[in-house]
Write a protein that holds these residues in place. Structure first.
Motif, PDB file in Angstrom:
ATOM      1  N   VAL A  34     -38.611 -15.974  20.589  1.00 61.59           N
ATOM      2  CA  VAL A  34     -37.601 -15.452  21.523  1.00 61.59           C
ATOM      3  C   VAL A  34     -37.233 -14.008  21.212  1.00 61.59           C
ATOM      4  CG1 VAL A  34     -35.172 -15.682  22.200  1.00 61.59           C
ATOM      5  CG2 VAL A  34     -36.636 -17.698  22.123  1.00 61.59           C
ATOM      6  N   LYS A  35     -37.075 -13.227  22.269  1.00 59.21           N
ATOM      7  CA  LYS A  35     -36.596 -11.851  22.182  1.00 59.21           C
ATOM      8  C   LYS A  35     -36.105 -11.445  23.568  1.00 59.21           C
ATOM      9  CE  LYS A  35     -41.262 -10.036  22.967  1.00 59.21           C
ATOM     10  NZ  LYS A  35     -42.367  -9.213  22.419  1.00 59.21           N
ATOM     11  N   PRO A  36     -35.335 -10.391  23.692  1.00 56.04           N
ATOM     12  CA  PRO A  36     -34.875  -9.964  25.010  1.00 56.04           C
ATOM     13  C   PRO A  36     -36.052  -9.715  25.951  1.00 56.04           C
ATOM     14  CG  PRO A  36     -33.625  -8.849  23.302  1.00 56.04           C
ATOM     15  CD  PRO A  36     -34.730  -9.573  22.602  1.00 56.04           C
ATOM     16  N   GLY A  37     -35.897 -10.174  27.186  1.00 55.74           N
ATOM     17  CA  GLY A  37     -36.929  -9.975  28.189  1.00 55.74           C
ATOM     18  C   GLY A  37     -37.875 -11.137  28.360  1.00 55.74           C
ATOM     19  N   VAL A  38     -37.857 -12.093  27.429  1.00 56.68           N
ATOM     20  CA  VAL A  38     -38.709 -13.263  27.575  1.00 56.68           C
ATOM     21  C   VAL A  38     -38.098 -14.174  28.640  1.00 56.68           C
ATOM     22  CG1 VAL A  38     -37.600 -14.751  25.849  1.00 56.68           C
ATOM     23  CG2 VAL A  38     -40.039 -14.980  26.277  1.00 56.68           C
TER      24      VAL A  38
END
Length: 429
Positions: free
Chosen positions: A205-209
């Motif tokens: 998980v990371k921003p934009g996923v």
């Protein structure tokens, strides 16, 4: 089936326990589940009837179990009827149980093909006084479509109207809720696979996923480890989506600064895990998010202590409500004076925690059990408090699966990361 073979002693043990609860001169009939149409020429993936599987270990459609322990002919005291395969079926649908394979899986020695059922039943049914019929009496189930057991019961009653018909469900409700050692091990396996999927997600998980990309990571890990798939439709709810308790669209992009609420579990050999976690999209909780997270975690830990043999369902949930109320006051979401003056039939904590804390877990995710029977050793229950703050676009739920034993309880998910700091460490490693 993707899962490895299960020891047939489990199903022999289950049938023997069922026999002990039958009235004398009783016959019982259990049917496999229907195959449900998905489109003009396709069916949904087959899911076995939980009671049928519990008694046979047979994971195949168009099957019938006949149990008549007092039958004058010993050959028919335990009989399994299966769909007979053919070259055509083998080409189009694949392998079906042989009689020898069904014996090895179920421990039942007498196996016939399905087209023998009517003749065999007719030859022995007149020696029985009682006929136990299997019905779905899970109080969470609202029937909309008549299922196979009910359809067959109507036909049976027309042909044999003077027998005494009884409910198998009252017996199954007492049996299925107490898990044997083999069932506990199968549940542990489902929990283990769920753990590995969650750790995989933490590293992904990371921003934009997108939520659906996370769902893809989960099912990849499930299938890689022989799970059938999801125990239920997975919830990957980022941001304000977490305030929708049964959010399953899983189609939004996860934004920097939001929290994702996960609720998913693996199904292995028809036994289920049921886990909830909440993680920060960017790998770091804000102070407010962490405060809410730790409040939920504290409720879960205190609630888990109450899951003991002898605990009463309603009393347990009342006590959890008091614990939750205290945490909500600490978070500034409730006022002490308002709580003191609240209507006890409509406690204020329900604004932020509107669902139950626990349910039984087993072959069904919401397993068949009585709401009015005290908890007992061998029960497996979820423990899943949550706090949902719509005005903050924040929802936190944490859920583990708890086995009650004579010596206390065992958290079957104790090895799944749950501390906020631990989750952050893995996400940033």
């Amino acid at each position: 089936m993707k899962y490895l073979p299960i020891d047939k002693e489990l199903f022999t043990y289950n049938r023997n326990n069922f026999f002990l609860r039958l009235k004398p001169r009783s016959l019982a009939i259990f049917h496999s589940n229907d195959e449900f149409p998905r489109s003009g020429d396709q069916s949904f993936i087959f899911k076995q009837n939980a009671d049928f599987f519990y008694l046979t270990g047979i994971d195949q459609e168009q099957s019938i179990l006949l149990l008549f322990p007092d039958c004058p002919n010993p050959l028919y005291r335990e009989v399994l009827f299966l769909r007979q395969t053919s070259e055509l079926i083998a080409i189009w649908e694949g392998h079906k149980y042989t009689k020898e394979e069904a014996q090895a899986a179920s421990g039942i020695k007498t196996i016939f093909w399905l087209d023998n059922f009517d003749n065999i039943l007719h030859s022995i049914i007149h020696y029985a006084e009682n006929i136990y019929i299997n019905t779905n009496e899970n109080d969470r189930y609202v029937p909309g479509v008549e299922y196979r057991d009910l359809r067959m019961f109507k036909q049976l009653k027309e042909r044999y109207p003077l027998h005494n018909y009884l409910r198998a469900a009252t017996i199954m409700r007492d049996l299925r809720v107490v898990k044997s050692d083999i069932e506990v091990e199968l549940t542990k396996k489902a929990c283990s696979i769920t753990r590995d999927a969650f750790v995989r997600v933490l590293k992904f998980v990371k921003p934009g996923v997108a939520e659906y990309e996370i769902e893809a990571e989960i099912i990849h890990e499930f299938l890689r480890q022989r799970a059938t798939g999801h125990a239920y439709n997975p919830i990957i709810a980022s941001g304000s989506n977490a305030n929708v308790l049964h959010y399953i669209d899983n189609n939004q992009v996860c934004k920097d600064g939001d929290v994702i609420l996960f609720d998913f579990g693996a199904e292995y050999a028809n036994y289920n895990a049921d886990m909830s976690r909440s993680i920060p999209v960017n790998g770091r909780f804000t102070p407010r998010q962490k405060a809410v997270y730790n409040a939920v975690l504290n409720v879960m830990r205190e609630a888990t202590k109450l899951l003991q043999a002898g605990t009463i369902w309603n009393e347990y949930h009342d006590e959890v409500g008091k614990i939750m109320t205290s945490e909500l006051i600490g978070l500034g979401l409730l006022d002490k004076t308002d709580v003191k003056n609240q209507d006890p039939t409509a406690p204020l904590y329900k604004k932020y925690f509107m669902h139950g804390t626990s349910h039984h877990l087993g072959i069904d995710v919401h397993d068949f059990a009585s709401r009015y029977k005290p908890f007992e050793a061998g029960n497996i229950l979820t423990c899943e408090p949550g706090i949902y703050i719509q005005q903050e676009g924040l929802g936190i739920r944490i859920e583990n699966n708890i086995l009650i034993t004579d010596g206390g309880n065992i958290d079957l998910m104790a090895d799944i990361p749950v501390e906020a700091d631990h989750i952050e460490d893995i996400m940033n490693s």
